[in-house]
Write a protein that holds these residues in place. Structure first.
Motif, mmCIF file in Angstrom:
data_model
loop_
_atom_site.group_PDB
_atom_site.id
_atom_site.type_symbol
_atom_site.label_atom_id
_atom_site.label_comp_id
_atom_site.label_asym_id
_atom_site.label_seq_id
_atom_site.Cartn_x
_atom_site.Cartn_y
_atom_site.Cartn_z
ATOM 1 N N ASP A 1 0.834 -1.204 0.000
ATOM 2 C CA ASP A 1 0.000 0.000 0.000
ATOM 3 C C ASP A 1 0.867 1.252 0.000
ATOM 4 N N CYS A 2 1.883 1.278 0.845
ATOM 5 C CA CYS A 2 2.745 2.452 0.930
ATOM 6 C C CYS A 2 3.671 2.563 -0.276
ATOM 7 N N GLU A 3 4.014 1.428 -0.872
ATOM 8 C CA GLU A 3 4.847 1.453 -2.071
ATOM 9 C C GLU A 3 4.206 2.292 -3.164
ATOM 10 N N SER A 4 2.876 2.230 -3.246
ATOM 11 C CA SER A 4 2.172 2.901 -4.338
ATOM 12 C C SER A 4 1.691 4.305 -3.976
ATOM 13 N N LEU A 5 2.002 4.767 -2.753
ATOM 14 C CA LEU A 5 1.484 6.058 -2.325
ATOM 15 C C LEU A 5 2.229 7.245 -2.936
ATOM 16 N N LEU A 6 3.542 7.143 -3.076
ATOM 17 C CA LEU A 6 4.298 8.262 -3.626
ATOM 18 C C LEU A 6 3.854 8.527 -5.061
ATOM 19 N N THR A 7 3.693 9.803 -5.381
ATOM 20 C CA THR A 7 3.150 10.206 -6.674
ATOM 21 C C THR A 7 4.267 10.654 -7.608
ATOM 22 N N PRO A 8 4.610 9.856 -8.608
ATOM 23 C CA PRO A 8 5.639 10.283 -9.562
ATOM 24 C C PRO A 8 5.187 11.539 -10.301
ATOM 25 N N LEU A 9 6.108 12.442 -10.533
ATOM 26 C CA LEU A 9 5.783 13.652 -11.277
ATOM 27 C C LEU A 9 5.612 13.331 -12.754
ATOM 28 N N VAL A 10 4.558 13.842 -13.336
ATOM 29 C CA VAL A 10 4.371 13.706 -14.779
ATOM 30 C C VAL A 10 5.262 14.731 -15.466
ATOM 31 N N PRO A 11 5.584 14.526 -16.740
ATOM 32 C CA PRO A 11 6.414 15.501 -17.448
ATOM 33 C C PRO A 11 5.823 16.904 -17.347
ATOM 34 N N GLY A 12 6.654 17.849 -16.955
ATOM 35 C CA GLY A 12 6.189 19.223 -16.774
ATOM 36 C C GLY A 12 7.287 20.208 -17.088
ATOM 37 N N CYS A 13 7.519 21.140 -16.178
ATOM 38 C CA CYS A 13 8.564 22.140 -16.382
ATOM 39 C C CYS A 13 9.908 21.451 -16.605
#
Length: 222
Positions: free
Chosen positions: A28-40
């Protein structure tokens, strides 16, 4: 065995090495961090069109040219992870992100952690940026930091206008430097550190942060 992030019991395959590990993180915690999508392209802040964000445009206008690679959004899950690591002292959590951090490793590069002031280091007992840097590659403590008020006590504009607290600690012969820090918020810390290094003659300086704070984020102070 308990998860290092949420502290809930978890079941892991038993091997002789199980007893020696402290870096268990539940699914559950493995999947909690939100990878940044391509942006600046300069700091990783999400932008709708992938153009340079307003913060980076501002820094460029002030004469600061620094590219920062960020991996995760500093949202509520990111705050929980970082506070467990940074203030709770669960340094084994570095293993949770080691493989992600290692993707930015490049030959001939020295990874320079953002330093803590002496009193802060004495209180915390470890420099969270230094452990992240060691997870990537060879490190060097090129910078030292004068004691200043904690950024947790400063607002956004106060952070942007604080005096530069960094100075060269020791010189080193290296062509390419990557600064390492845990969270990119206003960018003041990294830009001031990069300015100090470039002023000392280090021409190729970039940075890596584990988290990028979002402009509309309402997480706890860092």
């Amino acid at each position: 065995m308990n998860c290092l992030v949420c502290r809930k019991p978890m079941t892991v395959p038993w091997t002789p090495g199980t007893l020696l590990r402290r870096d268990w993180v539940c699914s559950d915690c493995e999947s909690l961090l939100t990878p940044l999508v391509p942006g600046c392209p300069r700091c990783g802040h999400p932008t709708e069109d992938g153009r340079t964000c307003a913060d980076c445009v501002r820094w460029l206008g002030l004469g600061f040219d620094l590219t920062v690679r960020s991996f995760y959004a500093y949202d509520e899950a990111g705050a929980n992870w970082l506070h467990r690591y940074k203030f709770g002292g669960d340094t084994a959590l570095v293993e949770h992100v080691r493989s992600v951090l290692r993707t930015c490793r490049e030959p001939g590069t020295i990874y320079v952690p953002i330093p803590l002031g002496a009193e802060r280091l004495k209180t915390r007992r470890f420099n969270q940026a230094e452990l992240l840097a060691r997870a990537i590659g060879p490190t060097a403590s090129l910078l030292e930091k004068k004691e200043v008020s904690s950024q947790r006590e400063l607002g956004k504009e106060q952070r942007r206008h604080r005096p530069n607290p960094f100075a060269i600690h020791k010189a080193s012969r290296c062509e390419k430097i990557v600064l390492i820090d845990d969270v990119y918020t206003t960018g003041t810390t990294l830009h001031q550190a990069a300015f100090t290094l470039k002023k000392a003659g280090y021409e190729e300086v970039s940075a890596v942060c584990l988290f990028r704070a979002l402009n509309k984020s309402k997480t706890r102070p860092i």
